[in-house]
Scaffold this motif. Sequence first.
Motif, short mmCIF file in Angstrom:
data_model
loop_
_atom_site.label_atom_id
_atom_site.label_comp_id
_atom_site.label_asym_id
_atom_site.label_seq_id
_atom_site.Cartn_x
_atom_site.Cartn_y
_atom_site.Cartn_z
N LEU A 198 68.45 -4.47 24.76
CA LEU A 198 69.85 -4.60 25.12
C LEU A 198 70.43 -5.82 24.39
O LEU A 198 69.82 -6.89 24.40
CB LEU A 198 69.99 -4.78 26.64
N ARG A 199 71.59 -5.62 23.83
CA ARG A 199 72.16 -6.65 22.97
C ARG A 199 73.36 -7.32 23.62
O ARG A 199 74.15 -6.67 24.31
CB ARG A 199 72.58 -6.03 21.63
N CYS A 200 73.49 -8.61 23.37
CA CYS A 200 74.64 -9.38 23.85
C CYS A 200 75.22 -10.20 22.70
O CYS A 200 74.50 -11.01 22.09
CB CYS A 200 74.24 -10.30 25.00
N ASP A 201 76.50 -10.00 22.44
CA ASP A 201 77.23 -10.83 21.48
C ASP A 201 78.13 -11.78 22.27
O ASP A 201 79.16 -11.34 22.80
CB ASP A 201 78.08 -9.97 20.55
N PRO A 202 77.78 -13.05 22.34
CA PRO A 202 78.59 -13.97 23.15
C PRO A 202 79.88 -14.34 22.43
O PRO A 202 80.07 -13.99 21.26
CB PRO A 202 77.68 -15.19 23.28
N ILE A 203 80.73 -15.05 23.11
CA ILE A 203 81.94 -15.57 22.50
C ILE A 203 81.53 -16.61 21.46
O ILE A 203 80.64 -17.45 21.72
CB ILE A 203 82.87 -16.19 23.56
N SER A 204 82.14 -16.53 20.29
CA SER A 204 81.78 -17.42 19.19
C SER A 204 81.87 -18.89 19.61
O SER A 204 82.87 -19.32 20.20
CB SER A 204 82.70 -17.16 18.01
N GLY A 205 80.81 -19.62 19.32
CA GLY A 205 80.81 -21.05 19.63
C GLY A 205 80.28 -21.40 21.00
O GLY A 205 80.09 -22.58 21.33
N HIS A 206 80.04 -20.40 21.82
CA HIS A 206 79.52 -20.68 23.16
C HIS A 206 78.04 -21.07 23.08
O HIS A 206 77.22 -20.33 22.56
CB HIS A 206 79.72 -19.48 24.08
N VAL A 207 77.75 -22.19 23.66
CA VAL A 207 76.41 -22.75 23.60
C VAL A 207 75.46 -22.06 24.58
O VAL A 207 74.32 -21.77 24.28
CB VAL A 207 76.48 -24.26 23.90
N SER A 208 75.98 -21.81 25.77
CA SER A 208 75.13 -21.29 26.84
C SER A 208 75.25 -19.78 26.95
O SER A 208 76.34 -19.21 26.78
CB SER A 208 75.53 -21.93 28.18
N LEU A 209 74.13 -19.16 27.24
CA LEU A 209 74.09 -17.70 27.41
C LEU A 209 73.17 -17.37 28.58
O LEU A 209 72.08 -17.94 28.71
CB LEU A 209 73.59 -17.02 26.12
N PHE A 210 73.66 -16.48 29.41
CA PHE A 210 72.95 -16.11 30.64
C PHE A 210 72.75 -14.60 30.68
O PHE A 210 73.64 -13.85 30.27
CB PHE A 210 73.76 -16.51 31.88
N TRP A 211 71.64 -14.17 31.24
CA TRP A 211 71.42 -12.76 31.55
C TRP A 211 71.25 -12.63 33.06
O TRP A 211 70.54 -13.43 33.70
CB TRP A 211 70.16 -12.23 30.88
N ALA A 265 82.68 -19.73 32.05
CA ALA A 265 81.73 -18.67 31.74
C ALA A 265 82.40 -17.31 31.81
O ALA A 265 83.16 -17.02 32.73
CB ALA A 265 80.54 -18.72 32.70
N PHE A 266 82.13 -16.48 30.83
CA PHE A 266 82.72 -15.16 30.76
C PHE A 266 81.60 -14.11 30.72
O PHE A 266 80.66 -14.25 29.95
CB PHE A 266 83.60 -15.03 29.52
N PHE A 267 81.78 -13.08 31.52
CA PHE A 267 80.79 -12.00 31.57
C PHE A 267 81.19 -10.85 30.65
O PHE A 267 82.38 -10.57 30.49
CB PHE A 267 80.66 -11.45 32.99
N GLY A 268 80.19 -10.19 30.10
CA GLY A 268 80.42 -8.94 29.40
C GLY A 268 80.51 -7.79 30.39
O GLY A 268 80.38 -7.99 31.60
N TYR A 319 72.72 -4.61 33.40
CA TYR A 319 72.30 -5.90 32.87
C TYR A 319 73.53 -6.59 32.28
O TYR A 319 74.16 -6.07 31.36
CB TYR A 319 71.19 -5.72 31.83
N LEU A 320 73.85 -7.73 32.85
CA LEU A 320 75.04 -8.47 32.49
C LEU A 320 74.69 -9.70 31.66
O LEU A 320 73.71 -10.39 31.94
CB LEU A 320 75.78 -8.94 33.75
N CYS A 321 75.49 -9.95 30.68
CA CYS A 321 75.35 -11.14 29.86
C CYS A 321 76.62 -11.98 30.05
O CYS A 321 77.72 -11.44 30.20
CB CYS A 321 75.20 -10.74 28.40
N ALA A 322 76.46 -13.29 30.09
CA ALA A 322 77.60 -14.20 30.18
C ALA A 322 77.40 -15.33 29.20
O ALA A 322 76.26 -15.71 28.90
CB ALA A 322 77.75 -14.74 31.60
N SER A 323 78.49 -15.88 28.70
CA SER A 323 78.38 -17.03 27.82
C SER A 323 79.37 -18.10 28.24
O SER A 323 80.39 -17.82 28.89
CB SER A 323 78.59 -16.64 26.35
#
Lengths: 114, 115
Positions: free
Chosen positions: B21-34, B104-107, B90-94
């Motif tokens: 499963l792939r997650c493309d975060p917001i550009s420049g976001h340092v933190s990434l959560f699943w 933080a923003f969720f996909g 499965y949710l990704c947030a950045s």
Amino acid sequence: GENVGLHLPTLSVQEGDNSIINCAYSNSASDYFIWYKQESGKGPQFIIDIRSNMDKRQGQRVTVLLNKTVKHLSLQIAATQPGDSAVYFCAERRSGGSNYKLTFGKGTLLTVNP
Amino acid sequence: GAGVSQSPRYKVAKRGQDVALRCDPISGHVSLFWYQQALGQGPEFLTYFQNEAQLDKSGLPSDRFFAERPEGSVSTLKIQRTQQEDSAVYLCASSLTPSPGLEAFFGQGTRLTVV
């Protein structure tokens, strides 16, 4: 174990009424709380947050109340609209080393009848 | 893009199959959560990245779950030998900062169904 939970799994209101969604938490170490709205097929969307040193915070049509004595959080939505229909989650962040981690409650389904 | 993008939106896997499963975060976001969200439940934390470093994987349910973010941008959550209990969204947030919340923003999530 410790958890964040909701008193009411479903809430049905008439358009224009005020809505109140409740949440109980049990971890006194939590220092930050967030309410999220999740529409069908979408990810959670931030609504409003509150820190543990506050007891009330207002946004646009929404108010969050925090009662640390009884470990209770509520979300009030004024003049509820059909577009407010969604599942609402409270989430807590525990202070300390894992302050990037959120613990979510089970959610309340809000249905707004036109 | 303007938000967090996840793909695929839906995935049906046969039991025992591996999925990614792939997650493309917001550009420049340092933190990434699943996070994992079972039907009718709130999301549950799986793992956290700060840039390419996986700082916390305590929420991964088993050693069949593996997440990576090799260049500090795109992240992949891999599940080996899928089981029916893996069925969930499965949710990704950045986020720009380590702390979740307003920043933080969720996909939209990937709905995985294991049959």
